[in-house]
Design a protein around this motif. Structure first.
Motif, PDB file in Angstrom:
ATOM      1  N   ASP A 159       0.806  -1.225   0.000  1.00 46.05           N
ATOM      2  CA  ASP A 159       0.000   0.000   0.000  1.00 46.05           C
ATOM      3  C   ASP A 159       0.838   1.274   0.000  1.00 46.05           C
ATOM      4  OD1 ASP A 159      -2.344  -1.610   0.141  1.00 46.05           O
ATOM      5  OD2 ASP A 159      -2.181  -1.674   2.328  1.00 46.05           O
ATOM      6  N   HIS A 160       2.097   1.184  -0.424  1.00 44.94           N
ATOM      7  CA  HIS A 160       2.930   2.375  -0.510  1.00 44.94           C
ATOM      8  C   HIS A 160       3.348   2.681  -1.953  1.00 44.94           C
ATOM      9  CE1 HIS A 160       3.355   3.372   3.725  1.00 44.94           C
ATOM     10  NE2 HIS A 160       3.515   2.090   3.990  1.00 44.94           N
ATOM     11  N   GLY A 161       2.688   2.037  -2.912  1.00 42.09           N
ATOM     12  CA  GLY A 161       2.976   2.318  -4.310  1.00 42.09           C
ATOM     13  C   GLY A 161       4.347   1.857  -4.760  1.00 42.09           C
ATOM     14  N   GLN A 162       4.851   0.778  -4.151  1.00 36.17           N
ATOM     15  CA  GLN A 162       6.166   0.255  -4.509  1.00 36.17           C
ATOM     16  C   GLN A 162       6.135  -1.256  -4.393  1.00 36.17           C
ATOM     17  OE1 GLN A 162       8.264   1.857  -0.780  1.00 36.17           O
ATOM     18  NE2 GLN A 162       9.093  -0.222  -0.920  1.00 36.17           N
ATOM     19  N   SER A 163       7.197  -1.901  -4.872  1.00 40.29           N
ATOM     20  CA  SER A 163       7.293  -3.342  -4.681  1.00 40.29           C
ATOM     21  C   SER A 163       7.497  -3.645  -3.205  1.00 40.29           C
ATOM     22  CB  SER A 163       8.474  -3.905  -5.474  1.00 40.29           C
ATOM     23  OG  SER A 163       8.707  -5.266  -5.116  1.00 40.29           O
ATOM     24  N   PRO A 164       6.760  -4.622  -2.644  1.00 43.22           N
ATOM     25  CA  PRO A 164       6.983  -5.003  -1.250  1.00 43.22           C
ATOM     26  C   PRO A 164       8.174  -5.943  -1.066  1.00 43.22           C
ATOM     27  CG  PRO A 164       5.147  -6.236  -2.136  1.00 43.22           C
ATOM     28  CD  PRO A 164       5.576  -5.288  -3.220  1.00 43.22           C
ATOM     29  N   TRP A 165       8.918  -6.214  -2.114  1.00 40.35           N
ATOM     30  CA  TRP A 165      10.195  -6.930  -1.991  1.00 40.35           C
ATOM     31  C   TRP A 165      11.285  -5.870  -1.836  1.00 40.35           C
ATOM     32  CZ3 TRP A 165       6.122  -9.315  -4.045  1.00 40.35           C
ATOM     33  CH2 TRP A 165       5.960 -10.685  -3.793  1.00 40.35           C
ATOM     34  N   LEU A 166      11.872  -5.792  -0.648  1.00 37.53           N
ATOM     35  CA  LEU A 166      12.812  -4.733  -0.319  1.00 37.53           C
ATOM     36  C   LEU A 166      14.257  -5.221  -0.352  1.00 37.53           C
ATOM     37  CD1 LEU A 166      11.047  -3.006   2.715  1.00 37.53           C
ATOM     38  CD2 LEU A 166      10.697  -2.633   0.265  1.00 37.53           C
ATOM     39  N   LEU A 167      15.159  -4.302  -0.622  1.00 38.53           N
ATOM     40  CA  LEU A 167      16.593  -4.541  -0.474  1.00 38.53           C
ATOM     41  C   LEU A 167      16.988  -4.112   0.933  1.00 38.53           C
ATOM     42  CD1 LEU A 167      17.925  -3.252  -3.914  1.00 38.53           C
ATOM     43  CD2 LEU A 167      17.701  -5.638  -3.160  1.00 38.53           C
ATOM     44  N   GLU A 168      17.553  -5.044   1.694  1.00 43.07           N
ATOM     45  CA  GLU A 168      17.782  -4.813   3.113  1.00 43.07           C
ATOM     46  C   GLU A 168      19.140  -5.361   3.552  1.00 43.07           C
ATOM     47  OE1 GLU A 168      13.274  -5.173   4.892  1.00 43.07           O
ATOM     48  OE2 GLU A 168      14.515  -6.970   4.844  1.00 43.07           O
ATOM     49  N   LEU A 169      19.380  -5.226   4.858  1.00 44.50           N
ATOM     50  CA  LEU A 169      20.572  -5.768   5.490  1.00 44.50           C
ATOM     51  C   LEU A 169      20.286  -7.157   6.049  1.00 44.50           C
ATOM     52  CD1 LEU A 169      21.681  -2.662   7.607  1.00 44.50           C
ATOM     53  CD2 LEU A 169      22.117  -3.139   5.185  1.00 44.50           C
ATOM     54  N   VAL A 170      21.329  -7.847   6.443  1.00 40.84           N
ATOM     55  CA  VAL A 170      21.190  -9.041   7.278  1.00 40.84           C
ATOM     56  C   VAL A 170      20.627  -8.582   8.622  1.00 40.84           C
ATOM     57  CG1 VAL A 170      22.467 -10.807   8.539  1.00 40.84           C
ATOM     58  CG2 VAL A 170      23.068 -10.284   6.160  1.00 40.84           C
ATOM     59  N   ALA A 171      19.599  -9.268   9.129  1.00 41.63           N
ATOM     60  CA  ALA A 171      18.955  -8.783  10.355  1.00 41.63           C
ATOM     61  C   ALA A 171      18.241  -9.908  11.076  1.00 41.63           C
ATOM     62  CB  ALA A 171      17.957  -7.669  10.030  1.00 41.63           C
ATOM     63  N   GLY A 172      18.079  -9.734  12.385  1.00 42.96           N
ATOM     64  CA  GLY A 172      17.342 -10.713  13.178  1.00 42.96           C
ATOM     65  C   GLY A 172      16.987 -10.164  14.543  1.00 42.96           C
ATOM     66  N   ILE A 173      15.987 -10.775  15.159  1.00 41.67           N
ATOM     67  CA  ILE A 173      15.564 -10.393  16.505  1.00 41.67           C
ATOM     68  C   ILE A 173      16.504 -11.023  17.522  1.00 41.67           C
ATOM     69  CG2 ILE A 173      13.702 -10.587  18.203  1.00 41.67           C
ATOM     70  CD1 ILE A 173      11.725 -10.592  15.863  1.00 41.67           C
ATOM     71  N   ASN A 174      16.908 -10.260  18.516  1.00 43.79           N
ATOM     72  CA  ASN A 174      17.774 -10.770  19.572  1.00 43.79           C
ATOM     73  C   ASN A 174      16.963 -11.638  20.531  1.00 43.79           C
ATOM     74  OD1 ASN A 174      19.293  -8.806  18.305  1.00 43.79           O
ATOM     75  ND2 ASN A 174      20.027  -7.853  20.182  1.00 43.79           N
TER      76      ASN A 174
END
Length: 209
Positions: A82-97
């Motif tokens: 719903d933001h007018g963009q692809s919902p496949w994002l380019l991101e960092l390596v990440a995780g919940i602690n």
């Protein structure tokens, strides 16, 4: 000469009248009734606030100083709908602690799980509150030493619904992605702008290792 901002209040200037779990699913929401001191004196009226309980997480930008390339991950994010963009994002390596885990442990674990990479030295960038008006999430942000020749393929844990594609791009290209808005999530923007400022230092420190 810069003037230091004096902040008169701390946690003792907040009265928590009640806190209850309003939703307890994959994520959690707590409902607060509270009051806090006012700058002009006295206390505010009773407020009700809902808090998205996320805790602490760790993000890391893998960087190969020898090739001047970074590792970016592409995956689906429901919050980008719903933001007018692809919902496949380019991101960092990440995780919940998880409880008892250090941010460094999370960074190394997620490097293997999400990108199939082993991280070397982790250089701290910053710690920040994601959106403190509505969530308690705190991010520990790092730049991690990596050999990008090991970064490729599709990764992620199936039982967590992860489907993650690994990309290796030149650092300058990643900077352009930030400038053009192709990368528009906070952790990635902060990390890549930090890399722009510190790239020469990292190349001097890491290129011969």
């Amino acid at each position: 000469m810069m003037n230091d901002i004096k902040q008169p209040f701390d946690e003792s200037d907040v009265k928590v009248l009640s806190r209850e779990r309003a939703f307890n699913g994959f994520f959690k929401i707590d409902r607060y009734r509270l009051s806090h001191r006012l700058f002009e004196g006295g206390w505010c009226k009773e407020l009700q606030r809902e808090l998205f309980v996320r805790g602490e997480s760790t993000c890391v930008l893998p960087y190969d100083a020898k090739t001047d390339q970074v590792v970016l991950l592409e995956q689906f994010r429901v919050g980008a709908l719903d933001h007018g963009q692809s919902p496949w994002l380019l991101e960092l390596v990440a995780g919940i602690n998880d409880e008892g885990e250090t941010p460094e442990t999370v960074a190394r674990r997620e490097g293997v799980e999400e990108a199939g990479i082993e991280l070397g030295e982790l250089r701290p960038i910053c710690q920040y509150l994601v959106s403190p008006g509505g969530t308690n999430e705190k991010v520990h942000l790092y730049c991690g030493q990596v050999d990008v020749s090991t970064a490729q393929g599709i990764h992620g844990l199936e039982y967590e619904g992860e489907d993650i594609k690994v990309h290796v791009v030149q650092a300058s290209q990643a900077f352009d992605y930030v400038a053009s808005g192709k990368i528009n999530n906070a952790a990635s923007i902060i990390a890549l702008q930090w890399l722009q400022l510190n790239r020469d230092i990292l190349r001097a420190d890491w290129s011969e290792r």
